[in-house]
Design a protein around this motif. Structure first.
Motif, short mmCIF file in Angstrom:
data_model
loop_
_atom_site.label_atom_id
_atom_site.label_comp_id
_atom_site.label_asym_id
_atom_site.label_seq_id
_atom_site.Cartn_x
_atom_site.Cartn_y
_atom_site.Cartn_z
N LEU A 13 -8.00 0.41 -29.06
CA LEU A 13 -6.74 0.39 -29.83
C LEU A 13 -5.54 0.37 -28.89
N ASN A 14 -5.60 1.12 -27.81
CA ASN A 14 -4.50 1.11 -26.83
C ASN A 14 -4.34 -0.26 -26.19
N ARG A 15 -5.47 -0.90 -25.87
CA ARG A 15 -5.40 -2.24 -25.27
C ARG A 15 -4.83 -3.24 -26.27
N ALA A 16 -5.24 -3.14 -27.52
CA ALA A 16 -4.69 -4.02 -28.55
C ALA A 16 -3.18 -3.80 -28.68
N SER A 17 -2.77 -2.55 -28.60
CA SER A 17 -1.33 -2.24 -28.68
C SER A 17 -0.56 -2.83 -27.51
N LEU A 18 -1.15 -2.77 -26.31
CA LEU A 18 -0.49 -3.39 -25.14
C LEU A 18 -0.34 -4.89 -25.34
N HIS A 19 -1.39 -5.53 -25.84
CA HIS A 19 -1.31 -6.98 -26.09
C HIS A 19 -0.28 -7.28 -27.17
N ALA A 20 -0.21 -6.44 -28.21
CA ALA A 20 0.76 -6.65 -29.28
C ALA A 20 2.19 -6.51 -28.75
N ASP A 21 2.42 -5.53 -27.89
CA ASP A 21 3.74 -5.37 -27.28
C ASP A 21 4.08 -6.58 -26.41
N ASP A 22 3.10 -7.06 -25.65
CA ASP A 22 3.30 -8.25 -24.81
C ASP A 22 3.63 -9.45 -25.67
N PHE A 23 2.89 -9.63 -26.77
CA PHE A 23 3.14 -10.73 -27.69
C PHE A 23 4.55 -10.65 -28.26
N ALA A 24 4.94 -9.47 -28.74
CA ALA A 24 6.26 -9.30 -29.35
C ALA A 24 7.37 -9.59 -28.35
N SER A 25 7.20 -9.11 -27.14
CA SER A 25 8.21 -9.33 -26.10
C SER A 25 8.35 -10.82 -25.77
N TYR A 74 -2.86 -13.31 -28.94
CA TYR A 74 -3.22 -12.90 -30.29
C TYR A 74 -4.73 -12.72 -30.39
N GLY A 75 -5.48 -13.62 -29.77
CA GLY A 75 -6.94 -13.50 -29.74
C GLY A 75 -7.38 -12.21 -29.06
N ASP A 76 -6.70 -11.84 -27.98
CA ASP A 76 -7.01 -10.58 -27.29
C ASP A 76 -6.76 -9.38 -28.20
#
Length: 120
Positions: A13-25, A74-76
């Motif tokens: 979940l933390n890794r998904a959150s990091l990817h989501a933050d990266d995507f949003a940025s 997004y796939g990550d």
């Protein structure tokens, strides 16, 4: 469920959150380049429908690469969320006093339907 069993779930979940933050940025930065514009119009006559449409300008090769990277990020995100669900399924089987098997996972597809067939 032990705290140790929750650690892999939290890690995914933390890794998904990091990817989501990266995507949003990256999306915020990308969208500021003015590649897409958004328009809307409200009909003056009943039933007063609201119409939306996007306009896309020609993109550079660099911009096309950025767009392709969004799909990878997004796939990550999805992969890590799916992994968290699989770890959770494993822990739930253990919490029920049973032994997980190599088939223990979170179901995401209807196996009754062949691949690429619509669900009914």
């Amino acid at each position: 469920m032990t705290t140790d069993g929750i650690m892999p779930i939290r890690a995914k979940l933390n890794r998904a959150s990091l990817h989501a933050d990266d995507f949003a940025s990256k999306w915020t930065e990308f969208s500021r380049q003015g590649i897409y514009s958004f328009n809307m119009k409200l009909d003056s006559d009943p039933p007063h429908a609201l119409h939306f449409w996007w306009r896309v300008r020609d993109r550079t090769a660099d911009e096309e690469e950025q767009i392709a990277a969004f799909g990878l990020i997004y796939g990550d995100i999805l992969s890590n969320l799916r992994g968290a669900l699989d770890y959770l399924a494993w822990q739930l089987v253990l919490a029920a006093g049973e032994q997980p098997t190599d088939r223990t996972s979170f179901p995401c597809v209807n196996r009754a339907n062949p691949p690429h067939q619509p669900y009914t």
